[in-house]
Design an enzyme around this catalytic site. Structure first.
Site, PDB file in Angstrom:
ATOM      1  N   GLU A 349       0.808  -1.230   0.000  1.00 38.38           N
ATOM      2  CA  GLU A 349       0.000   0.000   0.000  1.00 38.38           C
ATOM      3  C   GLU A 349       0.839   1.277   0.000  1.00 38.38           C
ATOM      4  O   GLU A 349       0.549   2.206   0.772  1.00 38.38           O
ATOM      5  CB  GLU A 349      -0.930   0.013   1.221  1.00 38.38           C
TER       6      GLU A 349
HETATM    7  C1  NGO Z   1      -3.959  -4.612   4.810  1.00 42.33           C
HETATM    8  C2  NGO Z   1      -2.996  -3.507   5.158  1.00 42.33           C
HETATM    9  C3  NGO Z   1      -2.758  -3.397   6.656  1.00 42.33           C
HETATM   10  C4  NGO Z   1      -4.062  -3.462   7.421  1.00 42.33           C
HETATM   11  C5  NGO Z   1      -4.805  -4.740   7.053  1.00 42.33           C
HETATM   12  C6  NGO Z   1      -6.129  -4.816   7.780  1.00 42.33           C
HETATM   13  C7  NGO Z   1      -1.866  -5.252   4.326  1.00 42.33           C
HETATM   14  C8  NGO Z   1      -0.786  -6.119   3.845  1.00 42.33           C
HETATM   15  N1  NGO Z   1      -1.798  -3.948   4.487  1.00 42.33           N
HETATM   16  O1  NGO Z   1      -3.062  -5.733   4.694  1.00 42.33           O
HETATM   17  O2  NGO Z   1      -2.080  -2.204   6.930  1.00 42.33           O
HETATM   18  O3  NGO Z   1      -3.806  -3.461   8.808  1.00 42.33           O
HETATM   19  O4  NGO Z   1      -5.043  -4.815   5.670  1.00 42.33           O
HETATM   20  O5  NGO Z   1      -6.903  -5.918   7.441  1.00 42.33           O
END
Ligand code: NGO
Length: 545
Positions: A349
């Site tokens: 992300e």
């Molecule tokens: C995503 C995000 C995390 C969140 C999570 C919550 C990933 C790999 N990045 O997973 O920052 O905490 O969802 O479900």
């Protein structure tokens, strides 16, 4: 696959019928009518993850005041495993259970008491074991100590749940007879704990290690840094924890591990055959670091600490050389206190980093990991930069196709499977669950169980799959009771996908075996979700959301 399944079932049915016939004649011989005898416990339908081969017999081993736990002389590690078993069973049984470091003849050791033995045989693999239970002995044989540890975890599950009680129980300590031969399908079977969004200290992490290792999970990934908190002390950048670890989601005081505490966790994990995988996320998910050191920001202005739960707003400054000095220092210190082979570099992300900058950052980061002597793991987002094949991708998507991850697998990269709509332990079970989130899915126990990590993501099959991991993200989780409620019983479901041969995969069988864990969690005080999908065994008391 279907053929293999029915073959396996047929064999089990045959073994069970043979066992019942033998029980009938044994009861008749002892003057008891077959109908008067209550059904004896069986080795079948008790163990999670399902062992590769289970052959129940009519034998029963009874642990008594005279039982000894025997190990080969000379192996301190085997003695430690035996001592762990004795310490677990002494309070509940009230028996002395001495650990005998024995040099007796092989047949003496294996015909009396409980024996842990290393054999030279390598066909059990590094984590496999064989367990034989007769009327006079329990014998666990493995090529390596990890296998003996897993044989002991199986033995624990064959005993009555009261064995895990901390006070003396008046129970017949019967181990149902037969033969188990077992080894894992995948080498990597993991859980992840997010200690960044909310901080959890050493006792919580150690209790989680106790709980997951009973299900033969061998890896604990610690998500040590994110926007909301930096949780591992780095001597060369002290403000990361002094400032960056001082708060958490919701604004309460956060916390962090000193390096000594981290090493304590690593040692505790090692004694449970669990490898710690530390994660330092970047270039996104870095607000706590950016807030701690102004020079890591392109505009040299440190942002305030963040206590919300949004993602995707932070980025390290890719064009500054200090960013790579920072990474070098952090990863060097972390590698020095991490005996396991992996460092996790996050990479998810990075919505505030351009693709060009992201590529630059990861291309400089990956060689740093190699230079400190570790193998890099990262979220599957990193596969879009065509990383070297030493990079291991952790898939967290919600689809069964991902072009970049499939292309990486085709080039030779290994993949850890954590699809968010199956394996994310922070997802709510149903719309009525109070804890957790629902962005990926509602995940009931059957959803967590009903997929094949070795044949799920298009183009990522067979030997490309290193294993499975269940991440426990902690945006909504405040304490151990919350963590347990989300992890149990779904983590044991994922553990079975990681350990058991695909040919044993069977929801009805899993339901029965999972139901048998309920009394054990009740005795252990594990706060678990008593899903209505599972026929919980008598003595089960579910936890609270
Ligand atoms: C995503 C995000 C995390 C969140 C999570 C919550 C990933 C790999 N990045 O997973 O920052 O905490 O969802 O479900």
């Amino acid at each position: 696959m279907r053929m293999a399944l029915s073959g396996q079932r047929l064999r089990r049915v045959t073994v069970v019928v043979a066992a019942l016939l033998t029980i009938g004649s044994a009861s008749a011989a002892s003057g008891m009518s077959a109908s008067a005898a209550s059904a004896p416990p069986s080795m079948a339908n008790r163990v999670v993850p399902e062992p590769a081969v289970v052959q129940p017999s009519s034998a029963q081993y009874r642990i008594t005041a005279g039982t000894t736990i025997n190990v080969q002389s000379g192996s301190a590690e085997t003695t430690a495993i035996a001592t762990g078993l004795a310490s677990l069973l002494r309070p509940s049984t009230g028996f002395a259970l001495p650990v005998v470091n024995s040099s007796l003849q092989l047949h003496r050791r294996t015909t009396h008491g409980i024996t842990l033995m290393l054999s030279g045989s390598s066909n059990l693999g590094p984590e496999g074991y064989q367990l034989d239970v007769t009327n006079s002995a329990v014998v666990i044989v493995a090529a390596q100590n990890a296998g003996l540890f897993y044989g002991v975890q199986t033995l624990r599950q064959l005993l009555p749940a009261a064995a895990d009680a901390r006070t003396r129980q008046s129970v017949q300590w019967i181990v149902p007879g037969g033969h188990i031969s077992d080894q894992p399908r995948f080498p990597y079977r993991g859980a992840m704990l997010d200690v960044s969004r909310h901080f959890f200290g050493v006792p919580v992490v150690e209790r989680l290690i106790d709980e997951i290792s009973l299900y033969k999970v061998n890896t604990l990934h610690l998500h040590l840094s994110d926007d909301q908190g930096w949780r591992i002390a780095i001597a060369s950048w002290p403000n990361l924890t002094i400032h960056g670890g001082s708060t958490e989601v919701g604004g309460d005081a956060g916390g962090f591990f000193t390096q000594a505490q981290y090493m304590q966790i690593v040692a505790y994990a090692k004694a449970h055959y669990v490898t710690i995988v530390p994660e330092i996320d970047g270039p996104g998910h870095t607000n706590a670091a950016l807030s701690s050191y102004a020079q890591l920001n392109c505009n040299n202005v440190a942002p305030p600490l963040y206590t919300g739960t949004d993602v995707g707003f932070s980025s390290l400054c890719v064009s500054k050389s200090v960013t790579y000095q920072f990474e070098q220092d952090v990863l060097t210190e972390l590698a020095n206190i991490t005996p396991g082979p992996y460092l996790h570099i996050g990479g998810d992300e990075a919505q505030s980093t351009s693709l060009a900058d992201y590529t630059t950052f990861e291309s400089k980061e990956l060689p740093i990991v190699a230079a400190v002597g570790k193998t890099p793991i990262g979220w599957h987002d990193v596969t879009k930069i065509n990383p070297p094949t030493s990079f291991i991708a952790q898939f967290w998507g919600t689809t069964t196709t991902d072009t970049a991850t499939a292309a990486a697998a085709a080039r030779g990269n290994k993949v850890i499977m954590s699809p968010a709509n199956k394996a994310y332990l922070d997802m709510m079970y149903t719309p009525a669950t109070k804890l957790g989130q629902n962005w990926a899915a509602y995940i009931e126990v059957k959803d967590a169980y009903s997929w094949d990590p070795g044949n799920y993501l298009t183009g990522v099959t067979g030997s490309s799959v290193l294993g499975v991991e269940g991440p426990i993200w902690s945006e909504t989780l405040l304490n151990m009771a919350n963590i347990e409620f989300m992890a149990f019983p779904r983590l044991p479901a994922l553990a079975e996908l990681g350990w058991s041969p695909e040919s044993t995969h069977n929801w009805a069988s899993f339901q029965a075996r999972l139901g048998a864990q309920g009394p054990r969690w009740t005795v252990e005080g594990v706060n678990f979700y008593a899903s209505p999908q599972i026929p919980w065994a008598p003595g089960t008391k579910g936890g609270v959301d």
